[in-house]
Design a protein around this motif. Structure first.
Motif, PDB file in Angstrom:
ATOM      1  N   ALA A  97       8.862   2.566  -6.668  1.00 30.64           N
ATOM      2  CA  ALA A  97       7.621   2.037  -6.102  1.00 30.64           C
ATOM      3  C   ALA A  97       7.303   0.657  -6.656  1.00 30.64           C
ATOM      4  O   ALA A  97       6.886  -0.246  -5.913  1.00 30.64           O
ATOM      5  CB  ALA A  97       6.465   2.999  -6.392  1.00 30.64           C
ATOM      6  N   PHE A  98       7.510   0.477  -7.964  1.00 30.70           N
ATOM      7  CA  PHE A  98       7.233  -0.828  -8.574  1.00 30.70           C
ATOM      8  C   PHE A  98       8.186  -1.899  -8.032  1.00 30.70           C
ATOM      9  O   PHE A  98       7.789  -3.049  -7.827  1.00 30.70           O
ATOM     10  CB  PHE A  98       7.344  -0.746 -10.088  1.00 30.70           C
ATOM     11  CG  PHE A  98       6.221   0.021 -10.754  1.00 30.70           C
ATOM     12  CD1 PHE A  98       5.105   0.420 -10.041  1.00 30.70           C
ATOM     13  CD2 PHE A  98       6.293   0.352 -12.106  1.00 30.70           C
ATOM     14  CE1 PHE A  98       4.080   1.122 -10.645  1.00 30.70           C
ATOM     15  CE2 PHE A  98       5.267   1.056 -12.717  1.00 30.70           C
ATOM     16  CZ  PHE A  98       4.156   1.441 -11.989  1.00 30.70           C
ATOM     17  N   VAL A  99       9.435  -1.519  -7.797  1.00 30.39           N
ATOM     18  CA  VAL A  99      10.399  -2.466  -7.223  1.00 30.39           C
ATOM     19  C   VAL A  99       9.961  -2.877  -5.815  1.00 30.39           C
ATOM     20  O   VAL A  99       9.941  -4.063  -5.474  1.00 30.39           O
ATOM     21  CB  VAL A  99      11.816  -1.865  -7.201  1.00 30.39           C
ATOM     22  CG1 VAL A  99      12.750  -2.705  -6.329  1.00 30.39           C
ATOM     23  CG2 VAL A  99      12.380  -1.763  -8.614  1.00 30.39           C
ATOM     24  N   VAL A 100       9.626  -1.884  -4.991  1.00 32.07           N
ATOM     25  CA  VAL A 100       9.194  -2.187  -3.623  1.00 32.07           C
ATOM     26  C   VAL A 100       7.929  -3.042  -3.642  1.00 32.07           C
ATOM     27  O   VAL A 100       7.818  -4.051  -2.921  1.00 32.07           O
ATOM     28  CB  VAL A 100       8.958  -0.894  -2.821  1.00 32.07           C
ATOM     29  CG1 VAL A 100       8.299  -1.211  -1.474  1.00 32.07           C
ATOM     30  CG2 VAL A 100      10.271  -0.160  -2.609  1.00 32.07           C
ATOM     31  N   PHE A 101       6.965  -2.660  -4.468  1.00 35.42           N
ATOM     32  CA  PHE A 101       5.696  -3.375  -4.502  1.00 35.42           C
ATOM     33  C   PHE A 101       5.884  -4.829  -4.927  1.00 35.42           C
ATOM     34  O   PHE A 101       5.433  -5.750  -4.247  1.00 35.42           O
ATOM     35  CB  PHE A 101       4.721  -2.685  -5.452  1.00 35.42           C
ATOM     36  CG  PHE A 101       3.362  -3.339  -5.486  1.00 35.42           C
ATOM     37  CD1 PHE A 101       2.333  -2.858  -4.706  1.00 35.42           C
ATOM     38  CD2 PHE A 101       3.121  -4.449  -6.285  1.00 35.42           C
ATOM     39  CE1 PHE A 101       1.082  -3.469  -4.711  1.00 35.42           C
ATOM     40  CE2 PHE A 101       1.886  -5.068  -6.305  1.00 35.42           C
ATOM     41  CZ  PHE A 101       0.856  -4.575  -5.516  1.00 35.42           C
ATOM     42  N   THR A 102       6.523  -5.047  -6.063  1.00 38.35           N
ATOM     43  CA  THR A 102       6.618  -6.411  -6.594  1.00 38.35           C
ATOM     44  C   THR A 102       7.463  -7.309  -5.702  1.00 38.35           C
ATOM     45  O   THR A 102       7.159  -8.494  -5.534  1.00 38.35           O
ATOM     46  CB  THR A 102       7.181  -6.413  -8.019  1.00 38.35           C
ATOM     47  OG1 THR A 102       8.445  -5.721  -8.051  1.00 38.35           O
ATOM     48  CG2 THR A 102       6.232  -5.727  -8.988  1.00 38.35           C
ATOM     49  N   ASN A 103       8.514  -6.763  -5.108  1.00 36.68           N
ATOM     50  CA  ASN A 103       9.351  -7.586  -4.244  1.00 36.68           C
ATOM     51  C   ASN A 103       8.667  -7.859  -2.908  1.00 36.68           C
ATOM     52  O   ASN A 103       8.823  -8.947  -2.341  1.00 36.68           O
ATOM     53  CB  ASN A 103      10.717  -6.928  -4.039  1.00 36.68           C
ATOM     54  CG  ASN A 103      11.623  -7.122  -5.233  1.00 36.68           C
ATOM     55  OD1 ASN A 103      12.314  -8.125  -5.342  1.00 36.68           O
ATOM     56  ND2 ASN A 103      11.599  -6.179  -6.159  1.00 36.68           N
ATOM     57  N   ALA A 133      -6.323   4.092  -5.520  1.00 34.39           N
ATOM     58  CA  ALA A 133      -7.465   3.249  -5.162  1.00 34.39           C
ATOM     59  C   ALA A 133      -6.989   1.874  -4.692  1.00 34.39           C
ATOM     60  O   ALA A 133      -7.503   1.333  -3.692  1.00 34.39           O
ATOM     61  CB  ALA A 133      -8.392   3.101  -6.365  1.00 34.39           C
ATOM     62  N   TYR A 134      -6.004   1.298  -5.381  1.00 32.31           N
ATOM     63  CA  TYR A 134      -5.492  -0.006  -4.947  1.00 32.31           C
ATOM     64  C   TYR A 134      -4.730   0.104  -3.631  1.00 32.31           C
ATOM     65  O   TYR A 134      -4.750  -0.824  -2.813  1.00 32.31           O
ATOM     66  CB  TYR A 134      -4.614  -0.610  -6.044  1.00 32.31           C
ATOM     67  CG  TYR A 134      -5.415  -1.135  -7.209  1.00 32.31           C
ATOM     68  CD1 TYR A 134      -6.363  -2.135  -7.023  1.00 32.31           C
ATOM     69  CD2 TYR A 134      -5.257  -0.629  -8.491  1.00 32.31           C
ATOM     70  CE1 TYR A 134      -7.122  -2.619  -8.080  1.00 32.31           C
ATOM     71  CE2 TYR A 134      -6.010  -1.100  -9.562  1.00 32.31           C
ATOM     72  CZ  TYR A 134      -6.945  -2.093  -9.349  1.00 32.31           C
ATOM     73  OH  TYR A 134      -7.701  -2.560 -10.379  1.00 32.31           O
ATOM     74  N   ALA A 135      -4.050   1.244  -3.408  1.00 27.74           N
ATOM     75  CA  ALA A 135      -3.382   1.454  -2.118  1.00 27.74           C
ATOM     76  C   ALA A 135      -4.401   1.498  -0.983  1.00 27.74           C
ATOM     77  O   ALA A 135      -4.193   0.914   0.089  1.00 27.74           O
ATOM     78  CB  ALA A 135      -2.574   2.751  -2.150  1.00 27.74           C
ATOM     79  N   ALA A 136      -5.530   2.156  -1.228  1.00 25.57           N
ATOM     80  CA  ALA A 136      -6.579   2.234  -0.210  1.00 25.57           C
ATOM     81  C   ALA A 136      -7.164   0.853   0.088  1.00 25.57           C
ATOM     82  O   ALA A 136      -7.511   0.549   1.239  1.00 25.57           O
ATOM     83  CB  ALA A 136      -7.686   3.176  -0.683  1.00 25.57           C
ATOM     84  N   SER A 168       0.818  -1.204   0.000  1.00 21.25           N
ATOM     85  CA  SER A 168       0.000   0.000   0.000  1.00 21.25           C
ATOM     86  C   SER A 168       0.858   1.264   0.000  1.00 21.25           C
ATOM     87  O   SER A 168       0.559   2.239  -0.703  1.00 21.25           O
ATOM     88  CB  SER A 168      -0.937   0.007   1.214  1.00 21.25           C
ATOM     89  OG  SER A 168      -1.954  -0.953   1.064  1.00 21.25           O
ATOM     90  N   ALA A 169       1.938   1.252   0.771  1.00 20.17           N
ATOM     91  CA  ALA A 169       2.813   2.426   0.831  1.00 20.17           C
ATOM     92  C   ALA A 169       3.438   2.722  -0.530  1.00 20.17           C
ATOM     93  O   ALA A 169       3.514   3.884  -0.963  1.00 20.17           O
ATOM     94  CB  ALA A 169       3.906   2.210   1.872  1.00 20.17           C
ATOM     95  N   SER A 170       3.875   1.688  -1.253  1.00 15.29           N
ATOM     96  CA  SER A 170       4.517   1.903  -2.542  1.00 15.29           C
ATOM     97  C   SER A 170       3.520   2.402  -3.587  1.00 15.29           C
ATOM     98  O   SER A 170       3.836   3.308  -4.382  1.00 15.29           O
ATOM     99  CB  SER A 170       5.205   0.629  -3.019  1.00 15.29           C
ATOM    100  OG  SER A 170       4.290  -0.453  -3.087  1.00 15.29           O
ATOM    101  N   LEU A 171       2.303   1.854  -3.599  1.00 16.04           N
ATOM    102  CA  LEU A 171       1.315   2.330  -4.567  1.00 16.04           C
ATOM    103  C   LEU A 171       0.840   3.739  -4.228  1.00 16.04           C
ATOM    104  O   LEU A 171       0.551   4.542  -5.133  1.00 16.04           O
ATOM    105  CB  LEU A 171       0.118   1.376  -4.613  1.00 16.04           C
ATOM    106  CG  LEU A 171       0.335   0.041  -5.317  1.00 16.04           C
ATOM    107  CD1 LEU A 171      -0.983  -0.707  -5.456  1.00 16.04           C
ATOM    108  CD2 LEU A 171       0.976   0.209  -6.687  1.00 16.04           C
ATOM    109  N   PHE A 172       0.763   4.053  -2.952  1.00 21.54           N
ATOM    110  CA  PHE A 172       0.410   5.414  -2.560  1.00 21.54           C
ATOM    111  C   PHE A 172       1.459   6.404  -3.076  1.00 21.54           C
ATOM    112  O   PHE A 172       1.122   7.485  -3.583  1.00 21.54           O
ATOM    113  CB  PHE A 172       0.295   5.515  -1.045  1.00 21.54           C
ATOM    114  CG  PHE A 172      -0.063   6.891  -0.550  1.00 21.54           C
ATOM    115  CD1 PHE A 172      -1.372   7.341  -0.589  1.00 21.54           C
ATOM    116  CD2 PHE A 172       0.916   7.749  -0.069  1.00 21.54           C
ATOM    117  CE1 PHE A 172      -1.700   8.616  -0.149  1.00 21.54           C
ATOM    118  CE2 PHE A 172       0.606   9.026   0.369  1.00 21.54           C
ATOM    119  CZ  PHE A 172      -0.715   9.467   0.337  1.00 21.54           C
ATOM    120  N   ALA A 173       2.723   6.033  -2.990  1.00 29.97           N
ATOM    121  CA  ALA A 173       3.805   6.920  -3.435  1.00 29.97           C
ATOM    122  C   ALA A 173       3.711   7.189  -4.931  1.00 29.97           C
ATOM    123  O   ALA A 173       3.780   8.342  -5.381  1.00 29.97           O
ATOM    124  CB  ALA A 173       5.158   6.307  -3.078  1.00 29.97           C
TER     125      ALA A 173
END
Length: 456
Positions: free
Chosen positions: A354-360, A420-423, A327-332
């Motif tokens: 953000a994509f690196v943090v999210f996917t990993n 929206a996905y972060a929420a 959620s934090a990465s998609l919010f960013a």
């Protein structure tokens, strides 16, 4: 004594490798579209809706494959159904790679999806039923590891062929691992639990001895499986499915399957290169990022599997930590997309990070752990069917995400969609905290007895 000691290791490695090989095809055929979709419009004109249709056709096929594979795996065994998946993967990749129209491409992408749907249900089931209780989290996580390996291979292939724009070869290369899967599964064993359920206890015992390397331990495990199967043998499927404690587990499984997708993972798996090109970089640069990030994902999930984090830390804590990171990465990236100009280098940098943090984070948490939990919580008598139902909800949500992302992005922008996905991740957190039971270090049979008695 030397020969028996070596034999269990060889048996174990062989069944784990064959059981997870289908996941490589899952990852490859699911991931290659993110590169291919950049070049398909050069030959086959695509509107935003058709683009979403080409991507989501696989998801529709996966729904059908998932629904059908669970009951089939209960009746025919896990190994036979995985073998069928290999045949379907081969036919789908050949047809899609040779397609001469959008209609044909969509049709064979649907066929590929059938194989993906079968793999999504049966691979974690196969691995969980082969693994000992103390290592089941790590072993079942091999499913996600192989999916990530397949996705990374897709990213590497997409980047390598981007210089010539050959989307057909991107898809056709998937035929090779599909054929390997078919050949390997021809001699693969079924799981001990499936063998006992289908009236072959001696074969189940022989396999357990080979897997555990300890005859006494194998006999104890076989006795647990046989006792539980005998208790359920005379019950009708409808009665089992309608039992209150089973309905609760089915609801939990369906919710977790939906939650995995509404965190937004497949907005990035399918569309990260498209999003990055919209931020002003070339197709080759976008695919290079996907390739490098895929390599990092392999390292991440390898650490998770090797360190047995899921078995040591537990399922629930890992799921909760994953929600925070995703959620934090998609919010960013969502906030940056709203505040910065579309072709800003700063926006590109934030999106990449953000994509690196999210996917990993996903690869270390919700990617493997969802399938670990689903393979653990359902009773043996309906495990395949229940897995299929939960997985159907996963694919239904994936279908919604993959079909609507291009249209929603065109209407409101990528920033709003990512927010929206972060929420969604924030909303999911307290539900997971309250509802998910901890299943680490427990045998499947003891978990079933606990849930049957009303425990969580």
């Amino acid at each position: 004594m030397g020969t028996p000691a070596a034999r269990p290791g060889a048996t174990t490695r062989r069944v784990y490798a064959l059981g997870s090989l289908a996941a490589i095809l899952f990852g490859y055929d699911n991931g290659i579209i993110s590169a291919a979709i950049l070049f398909i419009p050069h030959e086959l004109p695509l509107t935003p809706l058709l683009k979403g249709t080409v991507v989501s056709a696989t998801v529709v096929g996966a729904m059908v494959g998932a629904v059908g594979s669970g009951p089939a795996a209960d009746r025919q065994g896990r190994q036979r159904v995985l073998l069928a998946a290999g045949v379907v993967f081969t036919a789908g990749a050949l047809g899609a790679g040779l397609a001469t129209s959008v209609t044909a491409l969509v049709l064979f992408r649907f066929v590929i999806g059938l194989g993906i749907g079968i793999a999504s249900v049966v691979v974690p089931l196969y691995l969980a039923e082969m693994a000992p209780a103390g290592a089941r989290g790590a072993v079942t996580s091999l499913n996600q590891y192989m999916i990530i390996v397949g996705t990374a291979l897709a990213a590497a292939t997409g980047y390598g062929l981007a210089f010539v724009g050959s989307w057909r070869w991107m898809i056709l290369i998937g035929v090779v691992p599909a054929v390997v899967l078919v050949v390997g599964l021809l001699a693969a064993p079924d799981t001990p639990r499936s063998l006992v359920r289908r009236g072959r206890p001696e074969q189940g015992r022989t396999l357990l001895v080979g897997l555990r390397g300890d005859q006494a331990a194998a006999d104890r495990e076989l006795a647990e499986i046989t006792t539980l199967e005998r208790q359920q043998r005379d019950a009708e499927l409808g009665a089992r499915m309608s039992a209150g404690w089973v309905r609760k587990l089915l609801l939990l499984g369906a919710l977790l399957a939906v939650f995995q997708q509404i965190t937004g993972i497949n907005t990035i798996v399918y569309y990260a290169p498209s999003v990055l090109t919209g931020f002003g970089v070339s197709e080759v640069t976008a695919l290079l990022f996907t390739f490098l990030n895929g390599l990092l994902n392999i390292a991440t999930i390898a650490i998770v599997v090797r360190a047995k984090i899921v078995d040591r830390r537990g399922r629930k804590p890992v799921l909760l930590a994953g929600l925070v990171g995703m959620s934090a990465s998609l919010f960013a990236v969502g906030l940056a997309a709203l505040l910065l100009p579309p072709e800003s280098p700063v926006l590109f940098g934030i999106a990449v990070a953000a994509f690196v943090v999210f996917t990993n984070t996903f690869s270390a948490t919700w990617g493997p752990v969802l399938w670990v939990v689903l393979a653990e919580i359902f009773p043996l008598a309906i495990r395949g069917t229940a897995m299929a139902l939960a997985t159907l909800f996963n694919w239904l949500t994936d279908f919604f995400v993959s079909l609507t992302f291009p249209t929603f992005t065109a209407l409101v922008g990528a920033g709003v969609v990512f927010l929206a996905y972060a929420a969604a991740g924030v909303i999911i957190f307290p539900i997971v905290w309250w509802a998910v039971p901890e299943t680490k270090q427990r045998s499947l049979e003891s978990l079933e007895q606990q849930f049957r008695g009303g425990g969580r």
